[in-house]
Design a protein around this motif. Structure first.
Motif, PDB file in Angstrom:
ATOM      1  N   VAL A 209      11.914   5.266  -3.021  1.00  0.00           N
ATOM      2  CA  VAL A 209      11.427   3.944  -3.424  1.00  0.00           C
ATOM      3  C   VAL A 209      12.289   3.527  -4.614  1.00  0.00           C
ATOM      4  N   PRO A 210      12.487   2.233  -4.825  1.00  0.00           N
ATOM      5  CA  PRO A 210      13.329   1.795  -5.947  1.00  0.00           C
ATOM      6  C   PRO A 210      12.801   2.308  -7.277  1.00  0.00           C
ATOM      7  N   PHE A 211      13.698   2.751  -8.131  1.00  0.00           N
ATOM      8  CA  PHE A 211      13.312   3.313  -9.422  1.00  0.00           C
ATOM      9  C   PHE A 211      12.568   2.293 -10.288  1.00  0.00           C
ATOM     10  N   PHE A 212      13.007   1.032 -10.213  1.00  0.00           N
ATOM     11  CA  PHE A 212      12.393   0.025 -11.085  1.00  0.00           C
ATOM     12  C   PHE A 212      10.911  -0.181 -10.785  1.00  0.00           C
ATOM     13  N   VAL A 213      10.497   0.085  -9.541  1.00  0.00           N
ATOM     14  CA  VAL A 213       9.084  -0.087  -9.169  1.00  0.00           C
ATOM     15  C   VAL A 213       8.236   1.011  -9.808  1.00  0.00           C
ATOM     16  N   ILE A 214       8.674   2.267  -9.665  1.00  0.00           N
ATOM     17  CA  ILE A 214       7.923   3.370 -10.267  1.00  0.00           C
ATOM     18  C   ILE A 214       7.857   3.189 -11.783  1.00  0.00           C
TER      19      ILE A 214
ATOM     20  N   ALA B 214      11.354  11.936 -15.416  1.00  0.00           N
ATOM     21  CA  ALA B 214      12.109  12.108 -14.169  1.00  0.00           C
ATOM     22  C   ALA B 214      13.280  13.058 -14.402  1.00  0.00           C
ATOM     23  N   VAL B 215      13.986  12.865 -15.510  1.00  0.00           N
ATOM     24  CA  VAL B 215      15.106  13.746 -15.851  1.00  0.00           C
ATOM     25  C   VAL B 215      14.613  15.188 -16.022  1.00  0.00           C
ATOM     26  N   ASP B 216      13.477  15.379 -16.664  1.00  0.00           N
ATOM     27  CA  ASP B 216      12.904  16.718 -16.828  1.00  0.00           C
ATOM     28  C   ASP B 216      12.551  17.332 -15.476  1.00  0.00           C
ATOM     29  N   SER B 217      12.047  16.527 -14.579  1.00  0.00           N
ATOM     30  CA  SER B 217      11.625  17.028 -13.270  1.00  0.00           C
ATOM     31  C   SER B 217      12.800  17.460 -12.408  1.00  0.00           C
ATOM     32  N   PHE B 218      13.957  16.864 -12.647  1.00  0.00           N
ATOM     33  CA  PHE B 218      15.165  17.226 -11.898  1.00  0.00           C
ATOM     34  C   PHE B 218      16.126  18.037 -12.767  1.00  0.00           C
ATOM     35  N   SER B 219      15.594  18.738 -13.767  1.00  0.00           N
ATOM     36  CA  SER B 219      16.439  19.458 -14.724  1.00  0.00           C
ATOM     37  C   SER B 219      17.291  20.538 -14.050  1.00  0.00           C
ATOM     38  N   TYR B 220      16.842  21.051 -12.919  1.00  0.00           N
ATOM     39  CA  TYR B 220      17.620  22.063 -12.185  1.00  0.00           C
ATOM     40  C   TYR B 220      19.031  21.563 -11.882  1.00  0.00           C
ATOM     41  N   PHE B 221      19.156  20.262 -11.628  1.00  0.00           N
ATOM     42  CA  PHE B 221      20.445  19.686 -11.266  1.00  0.00           C
ATOM     43  C   PHE B 221      21.214  19.151 -12.486  1.00  0.00           C
ATOM     44  N   ASN B 222      20.533  18.996 -13.605  1.00  0.00           N
ATOM     45  CA  ASN B 222      21.121  18.305 -14.755  1.00  0.00           C
ATOM     46  C   ASN B 222      21.772  19.297 -15.712  1.00  0.00           C
ATOM     47  N   LYS B 223      22.876  19.910 -15.288  1.00  0.00           N
ATOM     48  CA  LYS B 223      23.545  20.934 -16.095  1.00  0.00           C
ATOM     49  C   LYS B 223      24.177  20.346 -17.357  1.00  0.00           C
ATOM     50  N   GLN B 224      24.500  19.052 -17.339  1.00  0.00           N
ATOM     51  CA  GLN B 224      25.128  18.440 -18.512  1.00  0.00           C
ATOM     52  C   GLN B 224      24.109  17.931 -19.533  1.00  0.00           C
ATOM     53  N   GLY B 225      22.825  17.943 -19.149  1.00  0.00           N
ATOM     54  CA  GLY B 225      21.793  17.446 -20.056  1.00  0.00           C
ATOM     55  C   GLY B 225      21.892  15.955 -20.294  1.00  0.00           C
ATOM     56  N   LEU B 226      22.202  15.202 -19.245  1.00  0.00           N
ATOM     57  CA  LEU B 226      22.411  13.757 -19.369  1.00  0.00           C
ATOM     58  C   LEU B 226      21.097  12.991 -19.290  1.00  0.00           C
TER      59      LEU B 226
ATOM     60  N   LYS C 192       0.831  -1.211   0.000  1.00  0.00           N
ATOM     61  CA  LYS C 192       0.000   0.000   0.000  1.00  0.00           C
ATOM     62  C   LYS C 192       0.864   1.259   0.000  1.00  0.00           C
ATOM     63  N   VAL C 193       1.867   1.308   0.890  1.00  0.00           N
ATOM     64  CA  VAL C 193       2.753   2.478   0.977  1.00  0.00           C
ATOM     65  C   VAL C 193       3.459   2.719  -0.351  1.00  0.00           C
ATOM     66  N   ILE C 194       4.017   1.661  -0.918  1.00  0.00           N
ATOM     67  CA  ILE C 194       4.797   1.798  -2.153  1.00  0.00           C
ATOM     68  C   ILE C 194       3.914   2.224  -3.314  1.00  0.00           C
ATOM     69  N   LEU C 195       2.733   1.619  -3.447  1.00  0.00           N
ATOM     70  CA  LEU C 195       1.851   1.948  -4.568  1.00  0.00           C
ATOM     71  C   LEU C 195       1.379   3.395  -4.503  1.00  0.00           C
ATOM     72  N   ILE C 196       0.946   3.832  -3.338  1.00  0.00           N
ATOM     73  CA  ILE C 196       0.477   5.218  -3.189  1.00  0.00           C
ATOM     74  C   ILE C 196       1.607   6.195  -3.496  1.00  0.00           C
ATOM     75  N   ASP C 197       2.794   5.916  -2.971  1.00  0.00           N
ATOM     76  CA  ASP C 197       3.922   6.831  -3.185  1.00  0.00           C
ATOM     77  C   ASP C 197       4.349   6.871  -4.646  1.00  0.00           C
ATOM     78  N   CYS C 198       4.345   5.723  -5.288  1.00  0.00           N
ATOM     79  CA  CYS C 198       4.712   5.684  -6.708  1.00  0.00           C
ATOM     80  C   CYS C 198       3.706   6.449  -7.552  1.00  0.00           C
ATOM     81  N   CYS C 199       2.434   6.266  -7.283  1.00  0.00           N
ATOM     82  CA  CYS C 199       1.397   6.987  -8.024  1.00  0.00           C
ATOM     83  C   CYS C 199       1.516   8.493  -7.798  1.00  0.00           C
ATOM     84  N   PHE C 200       1.777   8.879  -6.575  1.00  0.00           N
ATOM     85  CA  PHE C 200       1.953  10.304  -6.255  1.00  0.00           C
ATOM     86  C   PHE C 200       3.103  10.900  -7.059  1.00  0.00           C
ATOM     87  N   VAL C 201       4.235  10.212  -7.092  1.00  0.00           N
ATOM     88  CA  VAL C 201       5.408  10.715  -7.816  1.00  0.00           C
ATOM     89  C   VAL C 201       5.116  10.818  -9.313  1.00  0.00           C
ATOM     90  N   ILE C 202       4.476   9.814  -9.862  1.00  0.00           N
ATOM     91  CA  ILE C 202       4.159   9.829 -11.293  1.00  0.00           C
ATOM     92  C   ILE C 202       3.257  11.016 -11.635  1.00  0.00           C
TER      93      ILE C 202
END
Length: 414
Positions: free
Chosen positions: A151-156, A181-193, A105-115
């Motif tokens: 939460v593990p990336f593979f689950v999300i 996910a990369v777009d959401s953390f673009s502030y940190f992704n200065k190299q565009g990786l 339950k915890v993992i599913l709710i959290d994964c859905c929230f992040v998505i």
């Protein structure tokens, strides 16, 4: 005793574990840097902090919204997490005191929230939660990069692929979860990786670390030595070392690319925000202590700066050179020095980036060279201002003319 020993099992498996509690030596220096402020993700902080309880209801609303537009039924999504439950539990270094159903339950709710959070739909923009002054995207992002709040990336990724299968497989409107996910953390992704595959990233803290590392083919080798730099930035300047922004590095955004050549130490530009930068530095260092004990490139970077930034005077050198800037404003010289000094306390270093070792060796040699010290003293005492420079040049010309006149007089006498 025999029965107890037979039942004894490892606390966690080094092969499967990737989510850890920050080491005690690091955590005691700043507990807040490892503790979520608004939202708990995963089981380690689940209902353990009263200030996070409010967000549980909001997460359920987000989860409901994903269920409504998911191609897979709720039963299928639940079943997916149930099948992964043993693997998920094995990803955590701490014992999870939740039943299998509770953890699912915890993992599913959290994964859905992040998505839902990453998809950034219009209904979320109008959500009353995000209209409050204390809540904005950076607050949530800061919580999502905490090592203990994962939460593990593979689950999300698997839930996302199951929920939007047709839109992903048939060239629909949805990008891969890695892309959003990369777009959401673009502030940190200065190299565009963009990581090559979802299974190459353990979780969001690991993704953040990936952004700051050089590409795999450019990562320096490592040897079993520790950084030894006997002199801080202000002391190095007195010996004639110049500090400049590493423009070539800034063009491709790798923060770790330091270079010392011809008496000049080039360092990529650093933006300093007292909250954000301390959070990402501390959590990436904590991750490396457990998960990358032989490849702690971020820890090397922090250790290097802990050596050259010991006082506000040292920080002032880098600020004057344009290397350090602040997006928070104000008098931050001391806070920057303290930031690297504090984060640099505690980590264990098994080996070091050979490029940094060479830079430290070259800086120590440059400082100890008498000629460099004399030339630095000459520049500092006689060439610091236009008037001093003009006066010094005039004095040198006068001296040369005097010598010439003396020689000519001697020759005439003979």
């Amino acid at each position: 005793m025999e029965a107890m020993v037979k039942k004894a099992q490892p606390v966690f498996s080094t092969k499967t574990c990737c989510i850890y509690k920050a080491p005690h030596e690091l955590r005691k220096l700043n507990e807040d840097a490892y503790t979520p402020k608004v939202v708990s993700i995963g089981p380690l902080h689940y209902l353990g902090n009263p200030r996070l309880v409010t967000m549980e209801a909001h997460k359920q609303v987000y989860c409901q919204h994903l269920f409504q537009r998911s191609e897979a039924s709720v039963a299928e999504l639940v079943s997916c997490v149930q099948e992964l439950e043993p693997q998920i539990r094995a990803c955590y270094s701490e014992k999870i005191n939740l039943t299998a159903d509770e953890l699912v339950k915890v993992i599913l709710i959290d994964c859905c929230f992040v998505i839902e959070l990453f998809l950034e739909d219009e209904w979320m923009i109008n959500d009353a939660l995000f209209s409050t002054p204390w809540m904005h995207a950076l607050v949530i992002i800061n919580d999502l990069i905490l090592l203990e709040n994962q939460v593990p990336f593979f689950v999300i990724d698997k839930i996302y692929n199951l929920a939007f299968a047709s839109q992903l497989n048939n060239g629909g409107e949805f990008s891969s979860f890695m892309s959003i996910a990369v777009d959401s953390f673009s502030y940190f992704n200065k190299q565009g990786l963009l990581p090559p595959a979802a299974n190459s990233i353990a979780h969001f803290t690991d993704l953040l670390r990936y952004f700051y590392l050089p590409p795999l083919h450019r990562r320096p080798s490592r040897v079993s030595r520790v950084i030894v730099l006997g002199h801080s930035a202000s002391e190095l300047v007195e010996a004639g070392v110049k500090f400049m922004v590493n423009e070539s590095s800034s063009s491709h955004g790798c923060l770790l690319d330091l270079e010392f050549k011809d008496g000049t130490l080039r360092i990529p530009h650093i933006e300093v925000s007292n909250i954000t930068d301390e959070i990402w530095l501390r959590n990436m260092v904590a991750l490396e202590q457990y998960h990358y004990p032989e490849e702690h490139y971020i820890t090397d970077y922090v250790a290097f700066f802990a050596h050259i930034l010991k006082t506000s005077k040292d920080t002032g050198v880098l600020i004057k050179a344009g290397i350090i800037d602040s997006i928070s404003g104000g008098n931050y010289d001391s806070s920057v020095a303290n930031l690297f000094g504090d984060v640099g306390k505690g980590p264990m270093l098994a080996n070091t980036n050979v490029d940094y070792l060479k830079i430290c060796d070259d800086l120590n040699a440059y400082y100890n060279d008498p000629w460099n010290n004399k030339m630095a003293t000459l520049r500092r005492d006689y060439f610091t201002t236009p008037w001093k420079t003009a006066a010094s040049i005039a004095a040198i010309v006068l001296l040369i003319l005097t010598v010439i006149q003396t020689v000519c007089s001697i020759l005439q006498v003979k």
